[in-house]
Design an enzyme around this catalytic site. Structure first.
Site, PDB file in Angstrom:
ATOM      1  N   ASP A  82     -26.119 -75.569  84.711  1.00 44.45           N
ATOM      2  CA  ASP A  82     -26.739 -74.489  85.537  1.00 44.45           C
ATOM      3  C   ASP A  82     -26.240 -74.790  86.875  1.00 44.45           C
ATOM      4  OD1 ASP A  82     -28.409 -76.498  86.004  1.00 44.45           O
ATOM      5  OD2 ASP A  82     -30.322 -75.340  85.682  1.00 44.45           O
ATOM      6  N   CYS A 117     -28.320 -79.670  83.155  1.00 43.23           N
ATOM      7  CA  CYS A 117     -29.169 -78.939  84.265  1.00 43.23           C
ATOM      8  C   CYS A 117     -30.085 -79.907  85.065  1.00 43.23           C
ATOM      9  CB  CYS A 117     -29.880 -78.093  83.299  1.00 43.23           C
ATOM     10  SG  CYS A 117     -31.452 -78.596  82.393  1.00 43.23           S
ATOM     11  N   THR A 152     -33.194 -81.094  84.767  1.00 44.12           N
ATOM     12  CA  THR A 152     -33.600 -82.224  83.862  1.00 44.12           C
ATOM     13  C   THR A 152     -32.932 -82.480  82.643  1.00 44.12           C
ATOM     14  OG1 THR A 152     -34.990 -80.626  82.761  1.00 44.12           O
ATOM     15  CG2 THR A 152     -36.029 -81.551  84.779  1.00 44.12           C
ATOM     16  N   GLY A 153     -31.944 -81.668  82.212  1.00 48.84           N
ATOM     17  CA  GLY A 153     -31.271 -81.826  81.069  1.00 48.84           C
ATOM     18  C   GLY A 153     -32.257 -81.328  80.009  1.00 48.84           C
ATOM     19  N   HIS A 203     -26.686 -92.958  65.370  1.00 44.25           N
ATOM     20  CA  HIS A 203     -27.626 -92.634  64.562  1.00 44.25           C
ATOM     21  C   HIS A 203     -27.684 -91.221  64.154  1.00 44.25           C
ATOM     22  CE1 HIS A 203     -30.242 -96.539  65.049  1.00 44.25           C
ATOM     23  NE2 HIS A 203     -29.065 -96.676  64.872  1.00 44.25           N
ATOM     24  N   HIS A 207     -28.269 -93.269  57.930  1.00 42.10           N
ATOM     25  CA  HIS A 207     -28.483 -92.250  59.069  1.00 42.10           C
ATOM     26  C   HIS A 207     -27.777 -90.915  58.348  1.00 42.10           C
ATOM     27  CE1 HIS A 207     -29.748 -95.290  61.768  1.00 42.10           C
ATOM     28  NE2 HIS A 207     -28.800 -96.207  61.295  1.00 42.10           N
TER      29      HIS A 207
HETATM   30  C1  RB5 Z   1     -33.507 -75.177  87.890  1.00 42.02           C
HETATM   31  O1  RB5 Z   1     -34.373 -75.388  88.756  1.00 42.02           O
HETATM   32  C2  RB5 Z   1     -34.262 -76.096  86.393  1.00 42.02           C
HETATM   33  O2  RB5 Z   1     -35.374 -75.611  86.237  1.00 42.02           O
HETATM   34  C3  RB5 Z   1     -33.143 -76.347  85.453  1.00 42.02           C
HETATM   35  O3  RB5 Z   1     -32.071 -76.962  85.890  1.00 42.02           O
HETATM   36  C4  RB5 Z   1     -33.756 -77.198  84.318  1.00 42.02           C
HETATM   37  O4  RB5 Z   1     -34.218 -78.429  85.010  1.00 42.02           O
HETATM   38  C5  RB5 Z   1     -34.708 -76.773  83.434  1.00 42.02           C
HETATM   39  O5  RB5 Z   1     -34.991 -77.240  82.429  1.00 42.02           O
END
Ligand code: RB5
Length: 150
Positions: A8, A66, A68-69, A99, A134
Protein backbone atom coordinates in the site's frame (compact mmCIF):
# COMPACT_ATOMS: atom_id res chain seq x y z
CA UNK A 1 12.12 -17.26 -10.32
CA UNK A 2 9.48 -14.54 -10.36
CA UNK A 3 8.44 -12.67 -7.24
CA UNK A 4 5.34 -10.50 -6.93
CA UNK A 5 6.01 -7.53 -4.65
CA UNK A 6 3.06 -5.45 -3.52
CA UNK A 7 2.43 -2.66 -1.04
CA UNK A 8 0.00 0.00 0.00
CA UNK A 9 1.15 3.66 0.20
CA UNK A 10 2.80 3.09 3.59
CA UNK A 11 4.95 0.33 2.16
CA UNK A 12 5.75 2.01 -1.15
CA UNK A 13 9.27 3.20 -0.32
CA UNK A 14 10.33 -0.16 1.12
CA UNK A 15 8.72 -1.90 -1.85
CA UNK A 16 11.02 0.07 -4.19
CA UNK A 17 14.08 -0.99 -2.12
CA UNK A 18 12.99 -4.63 -2.18
CA UNK A 19 12.35 -4.53 -5.93
CA UNK A 20 15.75 -2.96 -6.65
CA UNK A 21 17.40 -5.57 -4.41
CA UNK A 22 15.69 -8.46 -6.20
CA UNK A 23 16.50 -7.07 -9.65
CA UNK A 24 20.18 -6.71 -8.67
CA UNK A 25 20.11 -10.45 -8.02
CA UNK A 26 18.62 -11.12 -11.46
CA UNK A 27 15.22 -12.13 -10.06
CA UNK A 28 12.12 -11.28 -12.14
CA UNK A 29 9.73 -8.98 -10.34
CA UNK A 30 6.06 -8.20 -10.81
CA UNK A 31 5.23 -4.95 -9.06
CA UNK A 32 1.71 -4.62 -7.69
CA UNK A 33 -0.09 -2.19 -5.44
CA UNK A 34 0.51 1.49 -4.78
CA UNK A 35 2.05 3.49 -7.65
CA UNK A 36 3.46 6.00 -5.14
CA UNK A 37 3.62 6.74 -1.46
CA UNK A 38 1.82 10.06 -1.83
CA UNK A 39 -1.82 9.03 -1.89
CA UNK A 40 -3.67 6.47 0.23
CA UNK A 41 -3.85 3.08 -1.47
CA UNK A 42 -5.71 0.19 0.12
CA UNK A 43 -3.69 -2.71 1.45
CA UNK A 44 -6.70 -4.86 0.53
CA UNK A 45 -6.34 -4.11 -3.19
CA UNK A 46 -2.56 -4.51 -2.94
CA UNK A 47 -2.90 -7.90 -1.22
CA UNK A 48 -5.47 -9.23 -3.69
CA UNK A 49 -3.25 -8.47 -6.70
CA UNK A 50 -0.32 -10.27 -5.11
CA UNK A 51 -2.35 -13.32 -4.07
CA UNK A 52 -3.72 -13.63 -7.60
CA UNK A 53 -0.20 -13.47 -9.09
CA UNK A 54 0.93 -16.33 -6.84
CA UNK A 55 -2.17 -18.50 -7.24
CA UNK A 56 -2.27 -18.07 -11.03
CA UNK A 57 1.38 -19.15 -11.27
CA UNK A 58 2.50 -15.78 -12.68
CA UNK A 59 4.72 -15.50 -9.60
CA UNK A 60 6.44 -18.24 -7.61
CA UNK A 61 6.25 -16.34 -4.34
CA UNK A 62 5.17 -12.97 -2.98
CA UNK A 63 6.43 -10.22 -0.73
CA UNK A 64 3.65 -8.15 0.82
CA UNK A 65 4.27 -4.82 2.55
CA UNK A 66 2.07 -2.34 4.38
CA UNK A 67 2.68 -0.09 7.38
CA UNK A 68 2.59 -2.86 9.96
CA UNK A 69 2.37 -5.84 7.60
CA UNK A 70 -0.77 -6.87 9.48
CA UNK A 71 -3.51 -5.73 7.10
CA UNK A 72 -1.92 -7.08 3.94
CA UNK A 73 -1.04 -10.40 5.62
CA UNK A 74 -4.67 -10.83 6.70
CA UNK A 75 -5.86 -10.15 3.14
CA UNK A 76 -3.56 -12.59 1.36
CA UNK A 77 -4.31 -15.32 3.89
CA UNK A 78 -7.99 -15.09 2.87
CA UNK A 79 -6.97 -16.87 -0.36
CA UNK A 80 -6.99 -20.65 -0.43
CA UNK A 81 -3.46 -21.85 -1.13
CA UNK A 82 -1.70 -18.80 0.26
CA UNK A 83 0.42 -19.33 3.36
CA UNK A 84 1.68 -15.93 4.43
CA UNK A 85 3.71 -15.18 7.53
CA UNK A 86 4.12 -11.70 8.96
CA UNK A 87 7.80 -11.61 9.89
CA UNK A 88 9.92 -9.14 11.82
CA UNK A 89 13.40 -10.64 11.61
CA UNK A 90 15.53 -13.09 9.63
CA UNK A 91 14.71 -15.99 11.92
CA UNK A 92 10.96 -15.79 11.37
CA UNK A 93 11.45 -15.22 7.62
CA UNK A 94 13.53 -18.42 7.50
CA UNK A 95 11.00 -20.35 9.58
CA UNK A 96 8.02 -19.37 7.45
CA UNK A 97 9.68 -21.34 4.64
CA UNK A 98 11.26 -24.14 6.69
CA UNK A 99 8.29 -25.03 8.89
CA UNK A 100 5.24 -23.55 7.16
CA UNK A 101 6.13 -23.82 3.46
CA UNK A 102 5.04 -20.20 3.22
CA UNK A 103 4.62 -18.72 -0.22
CA UNK A 104 4.23 -15.09 0.88
CA UNK A 105 6.42 -13.03 3.22
CA UNK A 106 4.72 -10.03 4.81
CA UNK A 107 6.53 -7.20 6.55
CA UNK A 108 5.76 -3.82 8.06
CA UNK A 109 7.56 -0.82 6.59
CA UNK A 110 6.91 1.10 9.82
CA UNK A 111 8.21 -1.78 11.91
CA UNK A 112 11.45 -3.02 10.37
CA UNK A 113 14.43 -1.08 9.04
CA UNK A 114 15.62 -1.51 5.49
CA UNK A 115 18.62 -3.71 6.38
CA UNK A 116 16.44 -6.11 8.36
CA UNK A 117 13.86 -6.14 5.56
CA UNK A 118 16.44 -7.10 2.92
CA UNK A 119 17.88 -9.75 5.25
CA UNK A 120 14.38 -11.19 5.56
CA UNK A 121 14.03 -11.25 1.78
CA UNK A 122 17.24 -13.31 1.50
CA UNK A 123 16.20 -15.65 4.31
CA UNK A 124 12.77 -16.20 2.76
CA UNK A 125 14.09 -16.84 -0.75
CA UNK A 126 16.99 -19.07 0.24
CA UNK A 127 15.34 -21.34 2.78
CA UNK A 128 13.75 -24.65 1.76
CA UNK A 129 10.71 -26.33 3.29
CA UNK A 130 11.88 -29.00 5.74
CA UNK A 131 9.02 -31.42 4.97
CA UNK A 132 8.57 -34.48 7.25
CA UNK A 133 6.50 -33.61 10.34
CA UNK A 134 6.02 -30.09 8.99
CA UNK A 135 4.51 -31.51 5.80
CA UNK A 136 1.89 -33.22 7.94
CA UNK A 137 0.99 -29.90 9.61
CA UNK A 138 0.86 -28.04 6.30
CA UNK A 139 -1.36 -30.85 4.99
CA UNK A 140 -3.61 -30.25 7.98
CA UNK A 141 -3.77 -26.54 7.08
CA UNK A 142 -4.98 -27.59 3.61
CA UNK A 143 -7.71 -29.69 5.24
CA UNK A 144 -8.83 -26.66 7.27
CA UNK A 145 -8.99 -24.69 4.00
CA UNK A 146 -11.03 -27.44 2.34
CA UNK A 147 -13.48 -27.41 5.23
CA UNK A 148 -13.85 -23.67 5.69
CA UNK A 149 -13.29 -21.92 2.37
CA UNK A 150 -16.50 -21.64 0.33
C1 RB5 B 1 -1.99 2.61 6.52
O1 RB5 B 1 -2.04 3.78 7.26
C2 RB5 B 1 -1.96 1.40 7.47
O2 RB5 B 1 -3.20 1.25 8.09
C3 RB5 B 1 -1.58 0.15 6.71
O3 RB5 B 1 -0.39 0.34 6.04
C4 RB5 B 1 -1.38 -1.11 7.54
O4 RB5 B 1 -0.50 -0.89 8.58
C5 RB5 B 1 -2.60 -1.83 7.94
O5 RB5 B 1 -2.55 -2.93 8.52
Amino acid sequence: MTISVSSDHAGYELKQKVIAYLKEKGINVIEEGAPSGDKPYSYVEAGCALAEDVLSGKADKGIAICGTGIGISIVVNKYKGIRCGLCNNEYTARMVRQHNNGNVLAMGARVVGQAVALGMVDAFLNEEFAGERHAERVGDICKVEEKNFK
